[in-house]
Scaffold this motif. Structure first.
Motif, mmCIF file in Angstrom:
data_model
loop_
_atom_site.group_PDB
_atom_site.id
_atom_site.type_symbol
_atom_site.label_atom_id
_atom_site.label_comp_id
_atom_site.label_asym_id
_atom_site.label_seq_id
_atom_site.Cartn_x
_atom_site.Cartn_y
_atom_site.Cartn_z
ATOM 1 N N GLN A 158 29.903 51.957 30.059
ATOM 2 C CA GLN A 158 30.018 52.235 31.479
ATOM 3 C C GLN A 158 28.703 51.907 32.178
ATOM 4 O O GLN A 158 27.642 52.025 31.586
ATOM 5 N N PHE A 159 28.820 51.550 33.442
ATOM 6 C CA PHE A 159 27.601 51.275 34.210
ATOM 7 C C PHE A 159 27.183 52.499 35.009
ATOM 8 O O PHE A 159 26.180 52.472 35.694
ATOM 9 N N PRO A 180 25.344 55.678 36.034
ATOM 10 C CA PRO A 180 23.991 56.095 35.657
ATOM 11 C C PRO A 180 23.978 57.316 34.748
ATOM 12 O O PRO A 180 23.080 57.457 33.916
ATOM 13 N N ILE A 181 24.965 58.189 34.895
ATOM 14 C CA ILE A 181 25.025 59.332 33.985
ATOM 15 C C ILE A 181 25.255 58.835 32.569
ATOM 16 O O ILE A 181 24.604 59.260 31.616
ATOM 17 N N ALA A 182 26.177 57.892 32.433
ATOM 18 C CA ALA A 182 26.463 57.350 31.105
ATOM 19 C C ALA A 182 25.237 56.641 30.540
ATOM 20 O O ALA A 182 24.894 56.815 29.368
ATOM 21 N N MET A 183 24.570 55.855 31.375
ATOM 22 C CA MET A 183 23.377 55.157 30.904
ATOM 23 C C MET A 183 22.322 56.154 30.434
ATOM 24 O O MET A 183 21.705 55.979 29.388
ATOM 25 N N ALA A 184 22.115 57.190 31.233
ATOM 26 C CA ALA A 184 21.121 58.198 30.859
ATOM 27 C C ALA A 184 21.510 58.861 29.544
ATOM 28 O O ALA A 184 20.668 59.108 28.682
ATOM 29 N N CYS A 185 22.807 59.116 29.378
ATOM 30 C CA CYS A 185 23.257 59.801 28.165
ATOM 31 C C CYS A 185 23.029 58.968 26.913
ATOM 32 O O CYS A 185 22.901 59.520 25.823
#
Lengths: 233, 233
Positions: free
Chosen positions: B6-7, B9-14
């Motif tokens: 996913q793009f 930002p929560i997913a990236m941070a996770c």
DNA sequence: CAGTATCCGATGCGATACTG
DNA sequence: CAGTATCGCATCGGATACTG
């Protein structure tokens, strides 16, 4: 070994929270997802097994409450007060991600149905006429390995939105022709709407009012407006 | 499969953050930990292998910077600006944990050296005389499986604190006699200092000034003062 | 001391098949 | 549709031993 063996509240929170997929499941619940398959639409890569398991864990931790649907099979999953308060954490996490974790955009990871699923939730109905509005999105230039998905319809009606991958038959009010990557970049805040139009990555066709108001009623990602860090070396 | 695809930002941070131990390593770095074994003291249960691996991952993600020490072997690990901004996330997470994730206190999980390691970082030196202060803690009533650890010395001097598990030989200014669990409960904010004294779980012996000021210069856990949710059924 | 390399057991998780 | 049970593999991570 399970757990961190600490009484620190951060550690306690991490025991339920810092698990694979869990923050994203919470994100979906807090964004309004209530049904099993609704949650899955926002998490295309999770397996049913794991989603079920995580929901059970979250329920045991008091973060989710579920109950059988009044009619039909299946259950409804609801965030509890504890989950509601977790929004604060996810918002900070998303802001951090927007500033520090947005890697170079990989078009191969671009999942258009997922993008549209998110778009669906970010409509400002107050900026739209009260009648039903149907928007067709025509995508081009997406990677070959992307699911066969070129066109979709966004139906805005009565304060709710639906995405259809098949022609619902309604008359179309507005057509958005978009380079898939350009649409994603606008959505994430990487480029402005105007810039995308000027670059030719995005084009709108429809009545003047609807076209002009488009950037006001199609809200972007929740984190699109977070200020990126100034480029320091 | 790695990542969430996913793009968001929560997913990236996770992807970097929602890994086992990672938030706690960050917590330690942001609390001032700089050396490998210093970090380990705040994370007694992590293995060296895993701590090393996580530090490398964090460095690759731009969250940690390390460099060899000017003298001696080993490296110094420093939080970057990105890590600094992560404090916001950890604070919200800790507040959430204090409200919703503090399970019934299990005395078997009570790790006194870890408690003292945390105490060491929460001293308000402005409330103390400028000279060196030595506090001895005498613990009692801790679980049998606890490491053999009854007494420790807290040395406060020049704005810095040290914990010793062996008598450092200095003259002792203040003696804290505490039931281990009572001390932990006060630290976490579950009961007040005054309550613990009245219950007999905590006793102070020393000069009147130092005793009276104790609750003002021994700050509690960062999250001790977070308001718990009202008991709703 | 300050880590790293190797090994191997535990578990996390996806695929498949099944159920009401 | 809305999940759950089972199985098997992949990876995660701890123990041990090693190195400068």
């Amino acid at each position: 070994m399970k757990g961190y063996g600490q009484f620190c509240p951060i550690a306690m929170a991490c025991e339920t929270f810092a698990e694979r997929w869990t923050p994203l499941i919470l994100r979906e619940l807090l964004a309004g997802g209530r049904r099993f398959n609704e949650l899955r639409q926002g998490l295309p890569l999770i397996s049913r097994t794991l989603l079920g398991q995580r929901l059970r864990e979250l329920e045991a931790a008091g973060i989710v409450q579920s109950r059988p649907l009044a009619r039909g099979r299946g259950r409804e999953y609801r965030p509890t007060q504890a989950a509601e308060e977790f929004r604060e954490v996810l918002d900070r996490l998303g802001e951090w991600g927007q500033r520090w974790a947005t890697t170079q955009f990989d078009p191969d990871n671009l999942d258009l149905p997922l993008l549209m699923w998110n778009v669906r939730r970010r409509i400002d109905f107050a900026r739209l006429p009260a009648r039903r509005i149907v928007v067709r999105f025509d995508f081009r230039a997406f990677p070959a390995r992307c699911r066969p998905f070129r066109t979709c319809w966004l139906i805005l009606e009565g304060g709710g939105s639906d995405v259809c991958l098949k022609d619902p038959g309604h008359e179309v009010d507005l057509v958005v022709s978009a380079d898939a990557e350009a649409m994603a970049r606008v959505w994430t805040g990487a480029i402005s709407f105007g810039q995308a139009v000027r670059d030719g990555g995005l084009r709108l066709d429809g009545p003047r009012d609807l076209v002009r108001a488009f950037p006001s009623w199609l809200l972007l990602s929740h984190f699109a407006h977070v200020q990126r860090p100034a480029r320091v070396v």
